[in-house]
Design a protein around this motif. Sequence first.
Motif, PDB file in Angstrom:
ATOM      1  N   ALA A   1      -3.752  -4.989   6.443  1.00 56.06           N
ATOM      2  CA  ALA A   1      -5.098  -4.869   5.873  1.00 56.06           C
ATOM      3  C   ALA A   1      -5.069  -5.130   4.365  1.00 56.06           C
ATOM      4  N   GLU A   2      -4.088  -4.582   3.685  1.00 57.77           N
ATOM      5  CA  GLU A   2      -3.953  -4.797   2.240  1.00 57.77           C
ATOM      6  C   GLU A   2      -3.716  -6.280   1.932  1.00 57.77           C
TER       7      GLU A   2
ATOM      8  N   SER B   1      -1.605  -0.910   7.876  1.00 56.31           N
ATOM      9  CA  SER B   1      -1.961  -0.705   6.473  1.00 56.31           C
ATOM     10  C   SER B   1      -1.547  -1.900   5.616  1.00 56.31           C
ATOM     11  N   GLU B   2      -0.315  -2.391   5.813  1.00 57.82           N
ATOM     12  CA  GLU B   2       0.160  -3.539   5.050  1.00 57.82           C
ATOM     13  C   GLU B   2      -0.638  -4.797   5.373  1.00 57.82           C
TER      14      GLU B   2
ATOM     15  N   GLU C   1       1.358   2.343  12.075  1.00 52.70           N
ATOM     16  CA  GLU C   1       0.402   2.670  11.002  1.00 52.70           C
ATOM     17  C   GLU C   1       0.747   1.905   9.718  1.00 52.70           C
ATOM     18  N   LEU C   2       2.029   1.816   9.419  1.00 52.57           N
ATOM     19  CA  LEU C   2       2.461   1.096   8.231  1.00 52.57           C
ATOM     20  C   LEU C   2       2.142  -0.399   8.354  1.00 52.57           C
TER      21      LEU C   2
ATOM     22  N   PRO D   1       0.824  -1.208   0.000  1.00 52.51           N
ATOM     23  CA  PRO D   1       0.000   0.000   0.000  1.00 52.51           C
ATOM     24  C   PRO D   1       0.861   1.262   0.000  1.00 52.51           C
TER      25      PRO D   1
ATOM     26  N   TRP E   1       2.525   4.557   1.120  1.00 50.17           N
ATOM     27  CA  TRP E   1       2.962   5.005   2.435  1.00 50.17           C
ATOM     28  C   TRP E   1       3.736   6.297   2.277  1.00 50.17           C
TER      29      TRP E   1
ATOM     30  N   MET F   1       4.325   8.397   8.316  1.00 52.07           N
ATOM     31  CA  MET F   1       3.598   7.308   8.974  1.00 52.07           C
ATOM     32  C   MET F   1       4.457   6.688  10.071  1.00 52.07           C
TER      33      MET F   1
END
Length: 134
Positions: free
Chosen positions: A97-98, A94-95, A90-91, A80, A82, A86
């Motif tokens: 979830a992706e 995000s990763e 948070e990273l 994702p 970035w 971040m």
Amino acid sequence: RPSHSAQVMGTVMTRTQGNLTTVFAREPDYAIQERKKDATRPFERSSLLEEASSLRPRPLPYPLPVEGVDVPVIEIPKRPQWRSAMTPEELDVSEAAEFEGWLKNIYSSHARTELNFFEHNLEVWRQLWRSVER
């Protein structure tokens, strides 16, 4: 927390070492028994012409499935977007979830029997993403 792949495939075994989790999907007993039975058949050599015209089933696992012809081509997970502002947390979120979305898409689009083996481990993909960025 079980991943989507573990929920979809049913019986799985996992082993975690550090941040790396290995997932082994257990095949159904009937598939294993069919393969064992097939392995006891005598091996018969034949010409390609005879083999092409034969109505007998081919021994497993040959011929090997061809990606894009016999099994679907699956896309690799994309890292994702970035930004340097971040936080590491948070990273990571995000990763994760992706990646979970990528797995869900694969398993909702294809039957498990249609898929070849592919990496189910986010940490391996993270290593690849970072190596490619360098």
